[in-house]
Write a protein that holds these residues in place. Sequence first.
Motif, short mmCIF file in Angstrom:
data_model
loop_
_atom_site.label_atom_id
_atom_site.label_comp_id
_atom_site.label_asym_id
_atom_site.label_seq_id
_atom_site.Cartn_x
_atom_site.Cartn_y
_atom_site.Cartn_z
N ALA A 165 0.98 -1.15 -0.03
CA ALA A 165 -0.07 -0.04 0.07
C ALA A 165 0.80 1.28 -0.05
CB ALA A 165 -0.80 0.15 1.35
N ALA A 166 1.88 1.35 0.62
CA ALA A 166 2.82 2.53 0.78
C ALA A 166 4.26 2.19 0.61
CB ALA A 166 2.55 3.21 2.06
N GLU A 211 5.09 4.30 -2.81
CA GLU A 211 5.50 5.37 -2.15
C GLU A 211 7.11 5.74 -2.43
OE1 GLU A 211 3.75 8.01 -1.61
OE2 GLU A 211 1.91 7.08 -1.82
N ALA A 212 7.60 4.60 -2.99
CA ALA A 212 9.34 4.67 -2.92
C ALA A 212 9.84 5.89 -3.52
CB ALA A 212 10.04 3.14 -3.44
N ALA A 256 15.84 7.96 5.73
CA ALA A 256 14.80 7.72 4.85
C ALA A 256 13.47 7.37 5.58
CB ALA A 256 15.25 6.18 4.12
N LEU A 257 13.75 6.87 6.90
CA LEU A 257 12.68 6.55 7.66
C LEU A 257 12.02 7.91 8.05
CD1 LEU A 257 13.75 3.77 10.27
CD2 LEU A 257 11.85 3.36 8.59
N ALA A 258 12.69 8.82 8.28
CA ALA A 258 12.12 10.22 8.55
C ALA A 258 11.43 10.65 7.36
CB ALA A 258 13.26 11.11 9.00
N ALA A 259 12.22 10.61 6.20
CA ALA A 259 11.36 11.12 4.99
C ALA A 259 10.05 10.47 4.90
CB ALA A 259 12.50 10.94 3.85
N GLY A 293 3.65 6.62 5.24
CA GLY A 293 3.36 5.19 5.43
C GLY A 293 4.58 4.24 5.39
N LEU A 294 5.71 4.49 5.30
CA LEU A 294 6.83 3.88 5.42
C LEU A 294 7.21 3.19 6.63
CD1 LEU A 294 9.52 2.68 4.01
CD2 LEU A 294 10.52 4.85 4.76
N VAL A 295 7.34 1.84 6.90
CA VAL A 295 7.86 1.25 8.02
C VAL A 295 8.94 0.32 7.76
CG1 VAL A 295 5.17 1.11 8.64
CG2 VAL A 295 6.19 -0.79 7.42
#
Length: 410
Positions: A48-49, A195-196, A260-263, A268-270
């Motif tokens: 999904a994200a 969303e990558a 990357a996690l912060a961005a 929806g990034l996990v």
Amino acid sequence: MTETPAPPRTSPLHDRHEALGASFTDFGGWNMPVRYTSDLAEHHAVRAAAGLFDISHMAEFRVDGETAAAFLDHVLAGRLSTMKIGKAKYSLVLAESGGIVDDVIVYRTGEQSFLVISNAGNRDAVAAAFDLAQRTWVPASTAVPDGATEVPEPVEGIGTPASDASIDSTTDARGSLTVEDVTDHYALIALQGPEARGILSSTPGVEITGTALDELGYYAWTEGTFDGAPLFVARTGYTGEDGYELMIPTAQAAALWDAALAAGADRGLVPCGLAARDTLRLEAGMPLYGHELSRDIVPAQAGLGRVVAVDKEAFVGKDGLSSGPADAPVLVGLVSEGRRAGRAGYSVLHGDDTVGEITSGALSPTLGHPVAMAFVAPAASAIGTELSIDVRGTRIPATVTALPFYRRNA
């Protein structure tokens, strides 16, 4: 006296995984995160994200020199000499018997430079195959292929040898040829999901200096930097989603992971572990070494005959490919109803006859029903054939279907 096995290696990102509460597993001799929260949540996030994976356990080899392309044509099943700079190609390392030593991704980084990425558990086997080929291979010609053109040097810091890396070099009738294992110098991070691109584009410190992300084709790579460090960005993956695999010197890996996690926090990034990666690749019909691939399996059995350039004059394993049995089992997809899934090792039956065995299987989180890959007898492999899976003594009906089970929207 029994030799004590070496403890699993840890990724350059191990401290980050511990801080995020990951559970770990030994995978290919590495202590890697299997999950952070929930297998299902991580799987769905990628569909999904986006999901962020540490894949630093993968092995990386640099192959450089005037005969590098011809060498890879010899040691790999595909034809790598025709690749364009900036492109990637899936290929296979074969044993002389024709069996699969490993599956690899090859990136052409220069006219005389390539990057080969192999599986963690097969690092030594691939290194041994390259070493043997270096010692025994005699090229038909060291001439530059017709149509070859001069191109820029490899990306600095990625395409150039590390100063303290072990280098195996050959200079004789084969010309200059260097094969270098650079695994310990780099981390690999996979950013996968719809969303990558947006996440990578907005990651602080990332600057794309080569082909722009919105112009980068699938199975291609571009160069960039992260906070001044060289960054190799490949539009490849192992999830069935669009995304990128990022190769960065180990010293900058943690900072890139954090950035990357912060961005991606509002997209929806996990962080995702190996369990989600496994169900994602299964839905996408992608093989896993030790399950769908092994030295006992030749490419055609696994549906990979297209990967082999059979018209090459010679390559490792070519003679063995022609001597396999005609009735060897072949890889198929199986779909079932209900919630009980076939798992690796479960028998596949056609009537009362056992005709094969599951190699990978799970209740598909995306599709909502069981899916599996299995090797079955050719007579039972036609799409639409009704079979059954022995799930702990209960026969579960299953239908042969085309792979992959899941395709992302274009």
